[in-house]
Design an enzyme around this catalytic site. Structure first.
Site, PDB file in Angstrom:
ATOM      1  N   LEU A  25      11.141  -9.367   5.963  1.00 21.09           N
ATOM      2  CA  LEU A  25      10.312  -8.806   7.028  1.00 21.09           C
ATOM      3  C   LEU A  25       9.707  -7.524   6.489  1.00 21.09           C
ATOM      4  O   LEU A  25      10.405  -6.740   5.828  1.00 21.09           O
ATOM      5  CB  LEU A  25      11.142  -8.511   8.285  1.00 21.09           C
ATOM      6  N   ASP A  26       8.413  -7.319   6.771  1.00 16.18           N
ATOM      7  CA  ASP A  26       7.814  -6.080   6.278  1.00 16.18           C
ATOM      8  C   ASP A  26       8.455  -4.876   6.964  1.00 16.18           C
ATOM      9  O   ASP A  26       9.108  -5.006   8.002  1.00 16.18           O
ATOM     10  CB  ASP A  26       6.297  -6.087   6.460  1.00 16.18           C
ATOM     11  N   THR A  27       8.259  -3.723   6.409  1.00 18.81           N
ATOM     12  CA  THR A  27       8.993  -2.528   6.830  1.00 18.81           C
ATOM     13  C   THR A  27       8.805  -2.207   8.300  1.00 18.81           C
ATOM     14  O   THR A  27       9.756  -1.826   8.992  1.00 18.81           O
ATOM     15  CB  THR A  27       8.561  -1.330   5.976  1.00 18.81           C
ATOM     16  N   THR A  62       7.990  -4.314  10.742  1.00 25.34           N
ATOM     17  CA  THR A  62       8.312  -5.426  11.633  1.00 25.34           C
ATOM     18  C   THR A  62       9.799  -5.408  11.969  1.00 25.34           C
ATOM     19  O   THR A  62      10.646  -5.229  11.088  1.00 25.34           O
ATOM     20  CB  THR A  62       7.943  -6.764  10.981  1.00 25.34           C
ATOM     21  N   HIS A  76       3.197 -10.715   5.303  1.00 26.10           N
ATOM     22  CA  HIS A  76       2.382 -10.226   6.426  1.00 26.10           C
ATOM     23  C   HIS A  76       1.554 -11.355   7.058  1.00 26.10           C
ATOM     24  O   HIS A  76       0.423 -11.124   7.500  1.00 26.10           O
ATOM     25  CB  HIS A  76       1.438  -9.095   5.980  1.00 26.10           C
TER      26      HIS A  76
END
Length: 369
Positions: free
Chosen positions: A233-235, A237, A318
């Site tokens: 998961l991106d930072t 999210t 993303h």
């Protein structure tokens, strides 16, 4: 005349004393009362000067022999002197052995049996020659209840080993090699661990970060087994991310071949036209190829603020943010609420929980394990 009258008065006084029960003579009356008590069968209570007291603290108990000062029991107590060992025949006492003597004896025994080969006795109990563990023991260790409860699962024909339903008790299995299922769901052995973390925003999806930022490894530092994350998961999210040490399961969950779906909630700003969902399902062109959503719906609307749900099986970087931005609706906040059959539920942000056996079984069934 005077003497006769005196004798008469004396005899009259004596007769009055006899009629009144001896009130005129106290000592004689007391003796008569004691004699009447003994004649009636009651034990005579000793006078205070006739009583004797023992040294063991039982007051009023007459001793059987003469007084012996502080008594036999007192001489062995804490205040009466050193404790004496019981006497044996001849009146001799056994001398106590010193600790040094016991230590030397123990050392001699160790040296005597140090070089002798160890004898392995044969196992004579039934089933000793069989290998593996009993099935109900493996199920109990995996968390399916007590051994008796696991035996009931076998009796109900709900357990299968290597594709065959088990109908007898006491079957021995190898948890590392045999495939064990309960109600069609694979049983995870004790060597594997599965966790779900509700990742907060700002946490990097790595187990270690060289820049010193907060990462997933900070939540599992007290685990003896090395864990790794399933996907990323991106930072910014938030939401659910899985941690495990089962390599094959993690590989299948992230491979697009198995099509494991992930569910996201995205906060965007409208107005939102009706054809947005259709466009996302048909696919939008990104710089690294087409991306298509499996499902799209509006969950909540407050004025121009929308909360939409996006489901897709791809895991590119993303991917949700880029798809919605390409459709003309940049994402303000993004949360992943489900990874396959595992949902976030009411799990608080930053909390780590162990997956249940049912959840692990559903994950394995999702990817064909």
């Amino acid at each position: 005349m005077r003497s006769s009258s005196g004798r008469n008065s004396g005899s009259n006084g004596g007769s009055r004393g006899a009629k009144s029960g001896g009130r005129g003579n106290y000592r004689g009356a007391g003796n008569n009362r004691d004699e009447r008590g003994q004649s009636a069968g009651r034990p005579r209570r000793p006078r205070p000067e006739e009583r004797s007291y023992d040294v063991d603290g039982l007051a009023g108990r007459p001793s059987d022999g003469p007084k012996r000062g502080r008594g036999e029991a007192a001489r062995g107590g804490a205040k009466g002197g050193p404790k004496q060992s019981p006497k044996r025949g001849g009146g001799r006492t056994t001398p106590a052995r010193s600790r040094e003597y016991d230590a030397r004896a123990e050392e001699r025994n160790r040296e005597r049996y140090a070089n002798k080969p160890q004898i392995k006795t044969p196992k004579t109990f039934p089933g000793a020659e069989q290998e593996g563990e009993r099935l109900q023991k493996v199920l109990a260790r995996a968390g399916y209840g007590s051994r008796r409860a696991c035996e009931e699962l076998v009796e109900q024909a709900r357990v299968e080993v290597n594709g065959e339903i088990v109908l007898e008790q006491g079957l021995r299995v190898d948890p590392e090699k045999d495939e064990i299922k309960v109600d069609g769901l694979t049983v995870a052995t004790q060597s594997y661990q599965f966790f779900a973390l509700n990742k907060p925003a700002g946490v990097v999806s790595t187990m270690e970060d060289p820049d010193g930022r907060q990462c997933l490894g900070d939540y599992v530092t007290n685990r003896e087994t090395r864990l790794f994350h399933v996907g990323r998961l991106d930072t910014e999210t938030e939401g659910i991310i899985l941690l495990t040490n089962h390599g094959e399961l993690a590989h299948r969950l992230t491979h697009p071949k198995y099509g494991v779906k992930k569910t996201y909630l995205a906060a965007i700003t409208g107005p939102l036209p009706r054809e947005v969902g259709k466009r996302l399902k048909e696919g939008v062109q990104l710089e690294d190829g087409y991306a298509r959503a499996d499902h799209f719906r509006v969950v909540e609307q407050t004025g121009k603020n929308y909360l939409v749900e996006v489901v897709l099986h791809e895991g590119r970087k993303h991917i949700v943010r880029r798809m919605l931005a390409e459709a003309g609706f940049p994402v303000e906040k993004l949360v992943r609420t489900a990874f396959g059959p595992i949902t976030l539920g009411d799990q608080k942000s930053g909390w780590l929980r162990r997956l249940s056996n049912t959840e692990v079984g559903m994950l394995m069934k999702e990817v064909g394990l």
